[in-house]
Every structure is written in C-alpha cells, then in structure tokens.
Design a protein around this motif. Structure first.
Motif, PDB file in Angstrom:
ATOM      1  N   PRO A   5     -20.213 -11.105  24.224  1.00  0.00           N
ATOM      2  CA  PRO A   5     -20.449 -10.002  23.176  1.00  0.00           C
ATOM      3  C   PRO A   5     -18.810 -10.288  22.124  1.00  0.00           C
ATOM      4  CG  PRO A   5     -20.319  -8.702  24.928  1.00  0.00           C
ATOM      5  CD  PRO A   5     -20.290 -10.129  25.691  1.00  0.00           C
ATOM      6  N   HIS A  54     -26.918  -2.654  21.705  1.00  0.00           N
ATOM      7  CA  HIS A  54     -26.523  -3.768  22.073  1.00  0.00           C
ATOM      8  C   HIS A  54     -26.019  -4.527  22.787  1.00  0.00           C
ATOM      9  CE1 HIS A  54     -21.935  -5.473  21.500  1.00  0.00           C
ATOM     10  NE2 HIS A  54     -22.225  -4.711  19.847  1.00  0.00           N
ATOM     11  N   GLN A  55     -25.984  -4.670  24.229  1.00  0.00           N
ATOM     12  CA  GLN A  55     -26.481  -4.927  24.875  1.00  0.00           C
ATOM     13  C   GLN A  55     -27.601  -5.772  25.419  1.00  0.00           C
ATOM     14  OE1 GLN A  55     -26.002  -1.121  26.197  1.00  0.00           O
ATOM     15  NE2 GLN A  55     -23.443  -2.101  25.132  1.00  0.00           N
ATOM     16  N   THR A  58     -27.059  -8.659  22.617  1.00  0.00           N
ATOM     17  CA  THR A  58     -26.194  -9.961  22.732  1.00  0.00           C
ATOM     18  C   THR A  58     -25.911 -10.021  24.106  1.00  0.00           C
ATOM     19  OG1 THR A  58     -24.723  -7.870  24.024  1.00  0.00           O
ATOM     20  CG2 THR A  58     -24.256  -8.547  20.918  1.00  0.00           C
ATOM     21  N   LEU A  59     -26.929  -9.897  25.498  1.00  0.00           N
ATOM     22  CA  LEU A  59     -26.799 -10.312  26.583  1.00  0.00           C
ATOM     23  C   LEU A  59     -27.643 -11.870  26.831  1.00  0.00           C
ATOM     24  CD1 LEU A  59     -25.996  -6.790  28.468  1.00  0.00           C
ATOM     25  CD2 LEU A  59     -23.877  -8.884  27.873  1.00  0.00           C
ATOM     26  N   ARG A  64     -33.944  -9.750  28.651  1.00  0.00           N
ATOM     27  CA  ARG A  64     -33.739  -8.196  28.554  1.00  0.00           C
ATOM     28  C   ARG A  64     -34.677  -7.582  28.277  1.00  0.00           C
ATOM     29  NH1 ARG A  64     -31.008 -12.467  25.379  1.00  0.00           N
ATOM     30  NH2 ARG A  64     -30.606 -10.755  23.336  1.00  0.00           N
ATOM     31  N   THR A 261     -22.503   2.903  26.744  1.00  0.00           N
ATOM     32  CA  THR A 261     -23.298   2.213  25.948  1.00  0.00           C
ATOM     33  C   THR A 261     -23.242   2.050  24.743  1.00  0.00           C
ATOM     34  OG1 THR A 261     -25.537   3.240  26.512  1.00  0.00           O
ATOM     35  CG2 THR A 261     -24.692   1.644  27.636  1.00  0.00           C
ATOM     36  N   THR A 266     -19.561  -2.645  22.741  1.00  0.00           N
ATOM     37  CA  THR A 266     -18.948  -3.528  23.051  1.00  0.00           C
ATOM     38  C   THR A 266     -18.333  -3.724  23.860  1.00  0.00           C
ATOM     39  OG1 THR A 266     -18.358  -4.044  20.725  1.00  0.00           O
ATOM     40  CG2 THR A 266     -17.355  -5.751  22.060  1.00  0.00           C
ATOM     41  N   SER A 269     -20.715  -4.202  26.588  1.00  0.00           N
ATOM     42  CA  SER A 269     -21.184  -5.489  27.463  1.00  0.00           C
ATOM     43  C   SER A 269     -20.711  -6.432  27.962  1.00  0.00           C
ATOM     44  CB  SER A 269     -21.768  -6.364  25.728  1.00  0.00           C
ATOM     45  OG  SER A 269     -22.575  -5.118  25.372  1.00  0.00           O
TER      46      SER A 269
END
Ligand code: MLT
Length: 281
Positions: A5, A54-55, A58-59, A64, A261, A266, A269
């Motif tokens: 990320p 966010h995770q 962006t992962l 997810r 988290t 950022t 992540s």
C-alpha cells in the motif's frame, strides 16, 4: 503478487462490497473484496469491520473477508448466545458459505481471542495468523470484575457511556492529540453498537479460557503487531506473545494505541503486505 500500500488514503467500501450472510443462528454483515488466497479479518470490541478498511482496500492479490462479528456493526445482535465458541463457529460457517477451506486470519484484540478459539475448534481452516494488540491469557480476577462493571454501565447508561469509558485508553495519546476526527469516528462506532452485543461480548471475554497452552503448538506463519502506545494490552504483552509462538515475528507500530489498523493504517498495511508476500501459498 501483494501490492504494497502506498498512500495514507481513507478508503470506504462501496455498498456493493458488503453482503448479509444468513448463517442460520445469525445473519452477519460481511465485506468481501478481491481474489486470491483468503484473508479473514476479525475486529475488536466494541468495534466493527471498518477498523480494517485500509487493509481491506489495499491488500490486493488476496480475497479479503471482513465480517462484523455477531452483536456488532451491522450484524444481527441477538439477546443471548455469545461466546468465543459462537464467534468462532460463525466464522467457520462463513468460510463454508464463501467456499473457503483455509484462510490467513488477522484478529485484533477480541478478534485475536476468536482466533485462538478457531485454532481450538477449526484448526484446519487457519493458514496463517496476524495477531494484533491481543493476548493469550484469560482475564485476571480484576479484569473479570471490570467486565461486570462495564456490563452494569452498558445496561444502565447505554453504548454512549461505554464509549466515554473506553475511548481514553482505546486510542493512543498521539491519536488523541493529532487525529480528533478519528477519535470522533471511533466514538460513533461504539455508540452505534447494540447493548446486547456489548454485554454479550463482555460475558464472552470474561468467560474465555487461557489460550497460553496453545501457543507453543502453533505451526502456521504468525505475525504479531502492536501499537507502541497501547494501554489496554501493552507492548510487553505483544513481546511475550511473539516469544511464545514458534517462528513468530513482532512489529511495533509507532504512535498507535490499541487500534493501529485505523491509527497508523499505512504502516500496518505495509507490514501485513510484507508478511503475506512471504506466506503466499
Ligand atoms: C478489544 O479491543 O477487543 C478489547 O479491548 C479486548 C478486551 O477488552 O479484552
């Protein structure tokens, strides 16, 4: 390949990513994004799946899966039926519904307690672990008394009072100083949590067994993460946890409290992306 990320974005899911799954006993609200090996996110108390937004956003390269646990977020909040076993069985049923045999499971605090129960009850479903601001020990007698006090507070004064009691320690001092909007968002998240879900989770946490004996037998890749300003489960506990799981690595997130988290998304992540790259099947 996992994509590291790159920006400090504040991604929100579009509505179409969030689906309600009727699992029999309860209907859970679940965000599912992307394709690839499965990555299941289990949030803390009394929060919801958006602490991982966010995770989840962006992962890339992983499927997810971020449910609201029963009693929290937009999931059903029955009056009773809360226990670590119930939370863990919900997750096994959810994986069944999604056709997922094994997942890397990331659990934050209460989510970590559910991870330990998953290991006890559904070990074959767990391909790897991210243990975030959590611990294996059961509640101390003082901790159990604290649960009873919080149950009484929730019954008497509702979720708003629980939010005011929890917020000072839930987020780190850096967050309280520099991120007032985030503090307000987490306050609102707790205020939205149904009292039945709050009380149910408190009882489930109070009754949870000691998971310390499990740790030496964990044989899947494990990453331990903790905010270095976490006052609820201090960094020393994270060091102890990482030291007890064979091969586990530990990363402390600077300037974050109990919910890194969200507080330092950022940084979290990036660490999780590196771990996933190393464990990708
Ligand atoms: C959580 O964040 O899930 C709770 O702080 C866990 C706990 O109260 O033990």
């Amino acid at each position: 390949m996992s994509q590291a990320p790159s920006s400090h974005t504040d991604p929100r899911p579009s509505r179409s990513d969030v689906v309600r799954y009727d699992l029999g006993e309860v209907t859970l609200s679940v965000e599912v994004r992307g394709d690839g090996p499965a990555l299941l996110f289990l949030h803390g108390f009394p929060l919801d799946r958006t602490i991982f937004r966010h995770q989840v956003a962006t992962l890339a390269g992983w499927r997810r899966i971020a449910p609201d646990l029963r009693g929290m977020g937009a999931s059903d909040a029955p009056e009773g039926g809360y226990s670590m076993a119930a939370y863990a069985d919900d997750m096994a049923r959810l994986l069944d519904r999604l056709g997922v045999q094994r997942a890397v499971v990331a659990g934050l605090s209460l989510g970590g307690y559910v991870v330990f129960e998953l290991l006890r009850r559904h070990r074959s479903r767990v391909a790897g672990l991210v243990l975030c601001d959590t611990k294996a020990a059961a509640d101390t007698p003082e901790g159990r008394q604290g649960r009873d006090d919080m149950i009484a507070l929730a019954g008497r004064a509702g979720a708003a009072a629980v939010a005011e009691r929890m917020l000072p320690k839930l987020l780190g001092r850096s967050t309280h100083g520099a991120q007032p909007l985030l503090v307000g968002e987490v306050r609102a998240m707790i205020q939205r949590t149904p009292v039945a879900g709050i009380v149910g989770a408190l009882r489930a946490m109070k009754e949870r067994p000691d998971s310390t004996p499990l740790l030496a037998d964990i044989d899947v890749p494990t990453l331990v993460i903790s905010g270095d300003e976490d006052e609820l489960i201090p960094a020393a506990a994270a060091r102890e946890l990482a030291g007890a799981v064979p091969g586990a690595t530990l990363t402390l997130i600077r300037g974050a409290g109990h919910v890194p988290t969200l507080e330092e998304p950022t940084a979290v992540s990036r660490v999780v992306a590196e771990f996933l790259e190393a464990v990708r099947p």
